[in-house]
Design a protein around this motif. Structure first.
Motif, PDB file in Angstrom:
ATOM      1  N   GLN A  91       0.821  -1.210   0.000  1.00 53.95           N
ATOM      2  CA  GLN A  91       0.000   0.000   0.000  1.00 53.95           C
ATOM      3  C   GLN A  91       0.860   1.268   0.000  1.00 53.95           C
ATOM      4  OE1 GLN A  91      -2.668  -0.498   3.378  1.00 53.95           O
ATOM      5  NE2 GLN A  91      -4.110  -1.659   2.141  1.00 53.95           N
ATOM      6  N   GLN A  92       1.929   1.227  -0.807  1.00 56.67           N
ATOM      7  CA  GLN A  92       2.816   2.376  -0.960  1.00 56.67           C
ATOM      8  C   GLN A  92       2.582   3.048  -2.306  1.00 56.67           C
ATOM      9  OE1 GLN A  92       6.934   1.458  -0.265  1.00 56.67           O
ATOM     10  NE2 GLN A  92       6.526   0.287   1.592  1.00 56.67           N
ATOM     11  N   SER A  93       2.862   4.339  -2.362  1.00 52.76           N
ATOM     12  CA  SER A  93       2.691   5.094  -3.598  1.00 52.76           C
ATOM     13  C   SER A  93       3.734   4.666  -4.640  1.00 52.76           C
ATOM     14  CB  SER A  93       2.837   6.594  -3.325  1.00 52.76           C
ATOM     15  OG  SER A  93       2.868   7.303  -4.546  1.00 52.76           O
ATOM     16  N   PRO A  94       3.303   4.399  -5.877  1.00 55.77           N
ATOM     17  CA  PRO A  94       4.248   3.962  -6.914  1.00 55.77           C
ATOM     18  C   PRO A  94       4.866   5.125  -7.696  1.00 55.77           C
ATOM     19  CG  PRO A  94       2.025   3.809  -7.747  1.00 55.77           C
ATOM     20  CD  PRO A  94       1.911   4.351  -6.341  1.00 55.77           C
ATOM     21  N   SER A  95       4.567   6.355  -7.326  1.00 58.08           N
ATOM     22  CA  SER A  95       4.979   7.509  -8.138  1.00 58.08           C
ATOM     23  C   SER A  95       6.503   7.579  -8.300  1.00 58.08           C
ATOM     24  CB  SER A  95       4.451   8.811  -7.520  1.00 58.08           C
ATOM     25  OG  SER A  95       4.885   8.942  -6.183  1.00 58.08           O
ATOM     26  N   ASN A  96       7.254   7.428  -7.201  1.00 59.95           N
ATOM     27  CA  ASN A  96       8.718   7.468  -7.300  1.00 59.95           C
ATOM     28  C   ASN A  96       9.261   6.304  -8.119  1.00 59.95           C
ATOM     29  OD1 ASN A  96       9.024   9.810  -5.810  1.00 59.95           O
ATOM     30  ND2 ASN A  96       9.236   8.739  -3.860  1.00 59.95           N
TER      31      ASN A  96
ATOM     32  N   LEU B 234       7.740   4.717 -10.573  1.00 62.53           N
ATOM     33  CA  LEU B 234       7.460   4.970 -11.989  1.00 62.53           C
ATOM     34  C   LEU B 234       8.415   6.018 -12.558  1.00 62.53           C
ATOM     35  CD1 LEU B 234       3.557   5.039 -11.793  1.00 62.53           C
ATOM     36  CD2 LEU B 234       4.976   3.187 -12.690  1.00 62.53           C
ATOM     37  N   LYS B 235       8.710   7.036 -11.756  1.00 66.81           N
ATOM     38  CA  LYS B 235       9.612   8.100 -12.197  1.00 66.81           C
ATOM     39  C   LYS B 235      11.045   7.594 -12.343  1.00 66.81           C
ATOM     40  CE  LYS B 235      11.105  12.813 -11.024  1.00 66.81           C
ATOM     41  NZ  LYS B 235      10.988  13.919 -10.032  1.00 66.81           N
ATOM     42  N   GLN B 236      11.521   6.851 -11.342  1.00 66.49           N
ATOM     43  CA  GLN B 236      12.898   6.344 -11.374  1.00 66.49           C
ATOM     44  C   GLN B 236      13.134   5.391 -12.537  1.00 66.49           C
ATOM     45  OE1 GLN B 236      13.424   4.591  -7.511  1.00 66.49           O
ATOM     46  NE2 GLN B 236      13.591   6.565  -6.460  1.00 66.49           N
ATOM     47  N   ASN B 237      12.106   4.653 -12.922  1.00 65.40           N
ATOM     48  CA  ASN B 237      12.237   3.690 -14.017  1.00 65.40           C
ATOM     49  C   ASN B 237      11.799   4.260 -15.367  1.00 65.40           C
ATOM     50  OD1 ASN B 237      13.037   0.901 -12.845  1.00 65.40           O
ATOM     51  ND2 ASN B 237      11.540   1.693 -11.392  1.00 65.40           N
ATOM     52  N   ARG B 238      11.558   5.574 -15.394  1.00 58.35           N
ATOM     53  CA  ARG B 238      11.230   6.279 -16.642  1.00 58.35           C
ATOM     54  C   ARG B 238      10.063   5.623 -17.378  1.00 58.35           C
ATOM     55  NH1 ARG B 238      17.487   6.515 -18.788  1.00 58.35           N
ATOM     56  NH2 ARG B 238      18.300   7.924 -17.229  1.00 58.35           N
ATOM     57  N   ILE B 239       9.008   5.354 -16.642  1.00 54.61           N
ATOM     58  CA  ILE B 239       7.838   4.706 -17.223  1.00 54.61           C
ATOM     59  C   ILE B 239       6.842   5.777 -17.658  1.00 54.61           C
ATOM     60  CG2 ILE B 239       5.899   3.157 -16.750  1.00 54.61           C
ATOM     61  CD1 ILE B 239       7.784   1.794 -14.675  1.00 54.61           C
ATOM     62  N   TRP B 240       6.577   5.831 -18.956  1.00 58.74           N
ATOM     63  CA  TRP B 240       5.659   6.833 -19.472  1.00 58.74           C
ATOM     64  C   TRP B 240       4.208   6.385 -19.278  1.00 58.74           C
ATOM     65  CZ3 TRP B 240       9.095   3.910 -22.217  1.00 58.74           C
ATOM     66  CH2 TRP B 240       8.586   2.970 -23.097  1.00 58.74           C
ATOM     67  N   LYS B 241       3.272   7.336 -19.469  1.00 59.82           N
ATOM     68  CA  LYS B 241       1.856   7.095 -19.158  1.00 59.82           C
ATOM     69  C   LYS B 241       1.294   5.885 -19.888  1.00 59.82           C
ATOM     70  CE  LYS B 241       0.967  10.421 -16.256  1.00 59.82           C
ATOM     71  NZ  LYS B 241       0.507  10.119 -14.872  1.00 59.82           N
ATOM     72  N   GLU B 242       1.598   5.752 -21.200  1.00 61.41           N
ATOM     73  CA  GLU B 242       1.067   4.637 -21.976  1.00 61.41           C
ATOM     74  C   GLU B 242       1.573   3.298 -21.433  1.00 61.41           C
ATOM     75  OE1 GLU B 242       2.522   7.277 -23.147  1.00 61.41           O
ATOM     76  OE2 GLU B 242       1.042   8.317 -24.397  1.00 61.41           O
ATOM     77  N   HIS B 243       2.811   3.321 -20.944  1.00 65.05           N
ATOM     78  CA  HIS B 243       3.420   2.095 -20.423  1.00 65.05           C
ATOM     79  C   HIS B 243       2.831   1.716 -19.068  1.00 65.05           C
ATOM     80  CE1 HIS B 243       7.477  -0.182 -19.602  1.00 65.05           C
ATOM     81  NE2 HIS B 243       6.463  -0.993 -19.752  1.00 65.05           N
ATOM     82  N   GLU B 244       2.395   2.709 -18.306  1.00 65.84           N
ATOM     83  CA  GLU B 244       1.838   2.461 -16.982  1.00 65.84           C
ATOM     84  C   GLU B 244       0.658   1.489 -17.041  1.00 65.84           C
ATOM     85  OE1 GLU B 244       0.803   5.707 -14.442  1.00 65.84           O
ATOM     86  OE2 GLU B 244       2.621   6.822 -14.959  1.00 65.84           O
ATOM     87  N   ALA B 245      -0.228   1.715 -18.011  1.00 70.30           N
ATOM     88  CA  ALA B 245      -1.442   0.892 -18.118  1.00 70.30           C
ATOM     89  C   ALA B 245      -1.083  -0.582 -18.314  1.00 70.30           C
ATOM     90  CB  ALA B 245      -2.298   1.376 -19.282  1.00 70.30           C
ATOM     91  N   THR B 246      -0.088  -0.849 -19.152  1.00 69.45           N
ATOM     92  CA  THR B 246       0.345  -2.228 -19.392  1.00 69.45           C
ATOM     93  C   THR B 246       0.913  -2.849 -18.131  1.00 69.45           C
ATOM     94  OG1 THR B 246       0.862  -1.687 -21.699  1.00 69.45           O
ATOM     95  CG2 THR B 246       1.833  -3.695 -20.806  1.00 69.45           C
TER      96      THR B 246
END
Length: 325
Positions: free
Chosen positions: A258-263, A265-277
């Motif tokens: 139950q931790q925020s994934p924002s950091n 996603l940012k550290q791994n350079r995951i773009w918005k389209e990739h997030e959904a996958t």
């Protein structure tokens, strides 16, 4: 290490998580050993080869005029187990009595593992080479150096594009540089790179994981076979798939905690389209993801000749089963 020192005695552990750097170091040591008379070469792999009898047989002195023996031992996880540590310590003690042995130990060691007895023993009479994980700055420096060696000039934006495209993986970067060398391009702009990777055949490596994990088996199999025909190394294809799965596992673990994934996603350079996958894959559950990761690592061993089986056929089977399940 000089040839004169090698003739006396040498132990060389090469450790780190940057596989390309470790492998390059490994190959240089092997070449140097062979050029210095260590002709007989034995490659051992993993804790299953930490066998007292097997290692003892390899280091028995064959006499004054015997060829030198190179023992190339790879310990991927840096783990020996309690009995394996005892075996390794005993063997390291015996090596000092045999000048015809050149011993290279390649291991993935974290900082905590570097204080183990067998590492300390190596440091007393051999050399210890540590390859640290490269940060973004060091990866840029590495890329600039490799491009200079290849006599290729790429503008700064183009280099950033390459790093983003390969997610900073050195093996993938090395492969792209080799392909640019083959294409005989020397002074390259970011627009030329973008145009180059618009070709689906060349971009399959990076879009293949999405097709696999979305259950598009037929499409994924065609892409996989085309990559094979084009000479794309299986180890690099597996890297792209395993990397995607590891990202999904990381995301799933954060969700479980139950931790925020924002950091993340940012550290791994995951773009918005990739997030959904990634979210779709992470939602399949950690147990299933761990099982898939274990299967891929077994296929990776096959691709490197470290396990019995055809890696390409195993990958096709993995893709087919994933679509069914």
């Amino acid at each position: 290490m000089s040839a004169s020192i090698m003739k006396k005695y040498a132990k060389e552990p090469s450790v780190g998580t940057e596989e390309l750097l470790v492998d390059e170091s490994h190959q240089q040591l092997i070449a140097l050993a062979k050029s210095s008379g260590f002709v007989e070469h034995h490659r051992l792999y993993g804790t299953e080869d930490l066998d007292q009898t097997k290692l003892q047989q390899l280091i028995i002195n064959k006499g004054l005029f015997a060829e030198g023996t190179l023992i190339d031992f790879r310990l991927p996880e840096g783990k020996t187990g309690r009995s394996g540590a005892t075996v390794l310590n005993n063997i390291l003690d015996k090596l000092e009595q045999h000048s015809h042995i050149f011993f290279i130990l390649s291991a993935h060691n974290t900082k905590g593992k570097l204080s183990t007895k067998w590492v300390e023993k190596i440091e007393k009479s051999g050399s210890h080479i540590q390859h640290p994980i490269l940060n973004d700055t060091r990866k840029r420096q590495w890329l600039t150096h490799r491009l200079k060696i290849a006599n290729i000039t790429i503008e700064q934006k183009g280099q950033e594009f390459l790093l983003l495209l390969t997610e900073g993986n050195l093996l993938a970067l090395e492969q792209q540089i080799k392909q640019l060398e083959i294409s005989q391009l020397s002074n390259i702009t970011v627009e030329e790179l973008r145009k180059r990777f618009q070709d689906e055949a060349r971009f399959n490596l990076f879009s293949l994981p999405e097709k696999i994990f979305n259950g598009q088996a037929n499409r994924a199999l065609r892409m996989c076979r085309k990559l094979r025909q084009e000479g794309e190394p299986l180890v690099l294809i597996l890297w792209s798939i395993i990397n995607e799965l590891n990202l999904a596992i990381g995301l799933a673990e954060l969700q479980k905690q139950q931790q925020s994934p924002s950091n993340f996603l940012k550290q791994n350079r995951i773009w918005k389209e990739h997030e959904a996958t990634l979210y779709k894959l992470a939602n399949k559950g950690l147990e299933k993801l761990y099982h898939q990761a274990n299967t891929l690592h077994k296929i990776d061993k096959q691709s490197k000749g470290q396990a019995i089986g055809d890696g390409w056929l195993s990958l096709e089977k993995f893709i087919g089963e994933l679509a069914i399940n």
